[in-house]
Scaffold this motif. Structure first.
Motif, PDB file in Angstrom:
ATOM      1  N   TYR A  25       1.601  -5.024  -7.323  1.00 50.29           N
ATOM      2  CA  TYR A  25       0.622  -6.152  -7.300  1.00 50.29           C
ATOM      3  C   TYR A  25      -0.558  -5.669  -8.040  1.00 50.29           C
ATOM      4  CZ  TYR A  25       3.752  -8.353  -4.042  1.00 50.29           C
ATOM      5  OH  TYR A  25       4.880  -8.991  -3.537  1.00 50.29           O
ATOM      6  N   GLY A  26      -0.439  -4.691  -8.860  1.00 52.58           N
ATOM      7  CA  GLY A  26      -1.579  -4.174  -9.876  1.00 52.58           C
ATOM      8  C   GLY A  26      -2.864  -3.650  -9.041  1.00 52.58           C
ATOM      9  N   GLY A  27      -2.655  -3.021  -7.850  1.00 48.58           N
ATOM     10  CA  GLY A  27      -3.642  -2.049  -7.178  1.00 48.58           C
ATOM     11  C   GLY A  27      -4.322  -3.171  -6.423  1.00 48.58           C
ATOM     12  N   VAL A  28      -3.945  -4.293  -6.184  1.00 47.34           N
ATOM     13  CA  VAL A  28      -5.216  -5.148  -5.490  1.00 47.34           C
ATOM     14  C   VAL A  28      -5.378  -5.072  -3.870  1.00 47.34           C
ATOM     15  CG1 VAL A  28      -5.250  -7.752  -4.657  1.00 47.34           C
ATOM     16  CG2 VAL A  28      -4.988  -7.130  -7.062  1.00 47.34           C
ATOM     17  N   ARG A  29      -6.248  -4.856  -3.552  1.00 49.59           N
ATOM     18  CA  ARG A  29      -6.646  -4.677  -2.011  1.00 49.59           C
ATOM     19  C   ARG A  29      -6.969  -6.133  -1.579  1.00 49.59           C
ATOM     20  NH1 ARG A  29      -3.588  -0.470  -0.492  1.00 49.59           N
ATOM     21  NH2 ARG A  29      -4.731   1.230  -0.276  1.00 49.59           N
TER      22      ARG A  29
END
Length: 166
Positions: A52-56
């Motif tokens: 998920y693209g490093g999304v937090r």
């Protein structure tokens, strides 16, 4: 229509706000019998940074997006949410034409309907039958719908639409 006591898919929000589009996805894109929670979606996205693209993402922030208290998330957050729900990011960005967004929602309604075991059985049993037999089955279903005072066609069905990315 849906199995396990699921509600009918909610009507589309093709021209609506981000909160409405997210609400539509939460209401319709989930496993049989168990709607996703903000906590679950945020946890899955946050625990799989490579996917998920490093999304937090926090449960609270997702809640604010869903209730309209926040309406301008980063493109990365929208990409992650779109990937989670399996829709084009343009749907969440509001970049699709109304026709394209309606097509995405039609696909979501189809997936919600096909979760129903009985609907799936009817569809699978018709595979391989000659077109004239499939047409007869469609006519029979239409007769049943008419007898039950249902619309002859399910809402916003039929017709062809361009692919969602077109």
């Amino acid at each position: 229509m849906a199995a396990g006591g699921d509600a009918e898919p909610t009507s589309g929000t093709a021209g609506g706000t981000l909160a409405q589009r997210l609400g539509y996805l939460f209401a319709n894109m989930h496993p049989v019998g168990a709607a996703y929670t903000n906590a679950h979606v945020a946890e899955v996205i946050s625990r799989h940074p490579g996917e998920y693209g490093g999304v937090r993402l926090t449960e609270q922030y997702l809640s604010m997006l869903r209730n309209g208290r926040r309406d301008n998330p980063s493109p990365d957050v929208l990409r992650a949410l779109a990937k989670f729900f399996g829709v084009p990011v343009g749907y969440l960005l509001g970049d699709l034409s109304e026709r394209q967004a309606a097509h995405v929602e039609e696909e979501v309604r189809f997936l919600a309907a096909i979760r129903d075991q009985r609907v799936r059985q009817i569809a699978l049993r018709s595979v391989g039958l000659p077109p004239e037999v499939q047409d007869s089955l469609t006519a029979i279903i239409s007769q049943f719908r008419q007898q039950m005072n249902l619309p002859l066609e399910p809402p916003e069905s039929g017709g062809t639409h361009p692919p969602a990315g077109a």
